[in-house]
Design a protein around this motif. Structure first.
Motif, mmCIF file in Angstrom:
data_model
loop_
_atom_site.group_PDB
_atom_site.id
_atom_site.type_symbol
_atom_site.label_atom_id
_atom_site.label_comp_id
_atom_site.label_asym_id
_atom_site.label_seq_id
_atom_site.Cartn_x
_atom_site.Cartn_y
_atom_site.Cartn_z
ATOM 1 N N SER A 282 0.844 -1.199 0.000
ATOM 2 C CA SER A 282 0.000 0.000 0.000
ATOM 3 C C SER A 282 0.877 1.246 0.000
ATOM 4 N N VAL A 283 0.396 2.300 -0.652
ATOM 5 C CA VAL A 283 1.140 3.558 -0.706
ATOM 6 C C VAL A 283 0.176 4.711 -0.431
ATOM 7 N N ILE A 284 0.585 5.588 0.479
ATOM 8 C CA ILE A 284 -0.184 6.812 0.727
ATOM 9 C C ILE A 284 0.789 7.971 0.755
ATOM 10 N N SER A 285 0.316 9.158 0.399
ATOM 11 C CA SER A 285 1.220 10.282 0.230
ATOM 12 C C SER A 285 0.529 11.579 0.657
ATOM 13 N N PHE A 286 1.148 12.702 0.254
ATOM 14 C CA PHE A 286 0.654 14.029 0.605
ATOM 15 C C PHE A 286 0.736 14.972 -0.601
ATOM 16 N N ASP A 287 -0.099 15.969 -0.610
ATOM 17 C CA ASP A 287 -0.132 17.136 -1.513
ATOM 18 C C ASP A 287 -1.294 17.126 -2.502
ATOM 19 N N ASP A 288 -1.649 15.958 -3.087
ATOM 20 C CA ASP A 288 -2.628 15.892 -4.171
ATOM 21 C C ASP A 288 -2.157 16.678 -5.385
ATOM 22 N N HIS A 289 -0.903 16.469 -5.737
ATOM 23 C CA HIS A 289 -0.362 16.971 -7.004
ATOM 24 C C HIS A 289 -1.178 16.340 -8.147
ATOM 25 N N THR A 300 -3.779 7.458 -3.322
ATOM 26 C CA THR A 300 -4.455 8.033 -2.158
ATOM 27 C C THR A 300 -3.498 9.023 -1.504
ATOM 28 N N THR A 301 -3.973 10.232 -1.265
ATOM 29 C CA THR A 301 -3.082 11.291 -0.791
ATOM 30 C C THR A 301 -3.848 12.264 0.103
ATOM 31 N N VAL A 302 -3.116 12.980 0.938
ATOM 32 C CA VAL A 302 -3.711 14.009 1.800
ATOM 33 C C VAL A 302 -3.440 15.353 1.132
ATOM 34 N N ALA A 303 -4.507 16.053 0.759
ATOM 35 C CA ALA A 303 -4.385 17.191 -0.161
ATOM 36 C C ALA A 303 -3.999 18.488 0.526
ATOM 37 N N LEU A 304 -3.115 19.225 -0.124
ATOM 38 C CA LEU A 304 -2.868 20.606 0.279
ATOM 39 C C LEU A 304 -4.063 21.447 -0.169
ATOM 40 N N VAL A 341 -8.332 14.068 3.018
ATOM 41 C CA VAL A 341 -7.804 12.854 2.401
ATOM 42 C C VAL A 341 -8.516 12.629 1.069
ATOM 43 N N ARG A 342 -7.748 12.398 -0.001
ATOM 44 C CA ARG A 342 -8.302 12.025 -1.302
ATOM 45 C C ARG A 342 -8.155 10.503 -1.440
ATOM 46 N N THR A 343 -9.212 9.790 -1.127
ATOM 47 C CA THR A 343 -9.165 8.332 -1.158
ATOM 48 C C THR A 343 -9.264 7.838 -2.586
ATOM 49 N N ARG A 344 -8.227 7.099 -3.039
ATOM 50 C CA ARG A 344 -8.229 6.571 -4.396
ATOM 51 C C ARG A 344 -7.970 5.057 -4.333
ATOM 52 N N ASP A 345 -6.937 4.578 -5.037
ATOM 53 C CA ASP A 345 -6.824 3.126 -5.224
ATOM 54 C C ASP A 345 -5.516 2.515 -4.731
ATOM 55 N N SER A 346 -4.714 3.248 -3.952
ATOM 56 C CA SER A 346 -3.370 2.750 -3.645
ATOM 57 C C SER A 346 -3.221 2.141 -2.254
ATOM 58 N N VAL A 347 -4.316 2.027 -1.514
ATOM 59 C CA VAL A 347 -4.257 1.427 -0.174
ATOM 60 C C VAL A 347 -5.250 0.275 -0.100
#
Length: 352
Positions: A282-289, A300-304, A341-347
């Motif tokens: 699983s991969v989670i990150s930050f920024d929502d680039h 899946t990322t936590v958006a600025l 949090v932008r929940t997508r498909d990486s977790v």
């Protein structure tokens, strides 16, 4: 030739009132001076029908305000990633009938001084001083000559200026909770920083704060961070190299990448050894680039919250302008804007 400007006298004549009455109504003082509601309505309708626009210079002389704000940034104005920050500020200013002057320093001290002086020469009512990424800044002396707010930045030393920043600590907590809720309890590695709070690149204020939130939530759940891999810069090639080195020694269950660009590199390194996201890791990150929704699987990322940051900065600045007019000292507070949090498909849940 520009179209002829409708005058206040024409609005008053159209509404059947005196020029003074029309002026008071359009200045928003009808209720204060007990002007009847019917007269107020006639004046407002006349102004709308005639497309009347008040003379900004006259209003400024009368009120002591120019109805303009300054926005001085390092590279925000030409950054695609942070374009919504300016959009939020512009829309907040427009909602209040204000104009926003925008200037970019490109990180040059001389240009910064010149822009701040130009804003003051144009008698803006207040200035937003913005940074592309969250960092501690030396507050320019010229910035304290009037109402001002720091955006996406905090002062290096004690300052009377307020700051508007993303809530990076809570963002770190959110990322950790996503993994815990998916069932991850071991094999969680950090890409970009960690595991100790001091293990971050220079001036990476966001890194320290994100790591603080991650560590707090995982420790509270009695989950140990398996490892951290500091990157001198948070670009895809650094994420790739850190993940490649990690995979030489271990098989992670989950990666928390400190930003989306690092995650792009991590994806590639995982793919090189045949590991799939999220079934294997699983991969989670930050920024929502923008890249977070381009890569597959979507990240899946936590958006600025760039738009909300810009909008909030104008709100805070207007409050500081009011305080200044009342002779009240600046508040000097830090306003933290939530990061969704932008929940997508990486977790996914870890494999058995």
């Amino acid at each position: 030739m520009s179209p002829r400007r409708v005058t206040l006298a024409e609005v008053a004549e159209h509404a059947g009132v005196s020029r003074t009455t029309a002026s008071l109504v359009l200045a928003g003082r009808a209720r204060e001076l007990r002007i009847s509601q019917s007269v107020e309505q006639r004046v407002v309708e006349a102004a709308r029908e005639l497309a009347y626009r008040p003379n900004a210079m006259s209003v400024g002389l009368r009120t002591g305000m120019s109805r303009t704000l300054g926005f001085v940034s390092d590279t925000v104005a030409t950054s695609r990633l942070a374009g919504d920050m300016i959009k939020g500020a512009l829309e907040a200013a427009r909602e209040q009938g204000l104009m926003l002057f925008i200037g970019e320093t490109e990180g040059e001290a001389d240009l910064e001084r010149g822009l701040l002086q130009a804003m003051h020469d144009r008698q803006v009512d207040g200035i937003i001083f913005a940074s592309m990424f969250t960092r501690a800044v030396k507050v320019p002396a010229a910035l304290t000559a009037g109402p001002a707010v720091l955006l996406n930045a905090v002062p290096k030393r004690t300052s009377p200026l307020s700051s508007v920043v993303p809530d990076e600590v809570e963002a770190g907590r959110s990322a950790a909770r996503v993994l815990l809720e998916a069932g991850h309890r071991d094999g969680i590695h950090l890409i970009g920083a960690g595991p100790r709070l001091r293990d971050v690149p220079p001036e990476a204020l966001a890194g320290v704060q994100r790591l603080t939130g991650i560590s707090e939530v995982l420790a509270g759940a009695r989950v140990r961070i398996a490892g951290g891999h500091v990157c001198v810069d948070w670009q895809p090639e650094h994420g790739y190299e850190a993940t490649r080195q990690l995979l030489e020694d271990t098989r992670p269950r989950a990666l928390i990448c400190l930003n989306d660009r690092l995650a792009v590199g991590a994806y590639q390194a995982l793919d090189d050894v045949g590991l799939k996201v999220p079934s294997d890791v699983s991969v989670i990150s930050f920024d929502d680039h923008p890249v977070a929704s381009w890569i597959r699987p979507k990240l899946t990322t936590v958006a600025l919250p760039h738009y909300d940051l810009g909008h909030k900065a104008v709100e805070v600045l207007l409050a500081e302008i009011d305080r200044n007019r009342e002779g009240t000292p600046p508040r000097g507070e830090t306003y933290r804007v939530s990061m969704p949090v932008r929940t997508r498909d990486s977790v996914a849940a870890p494999d058995a």
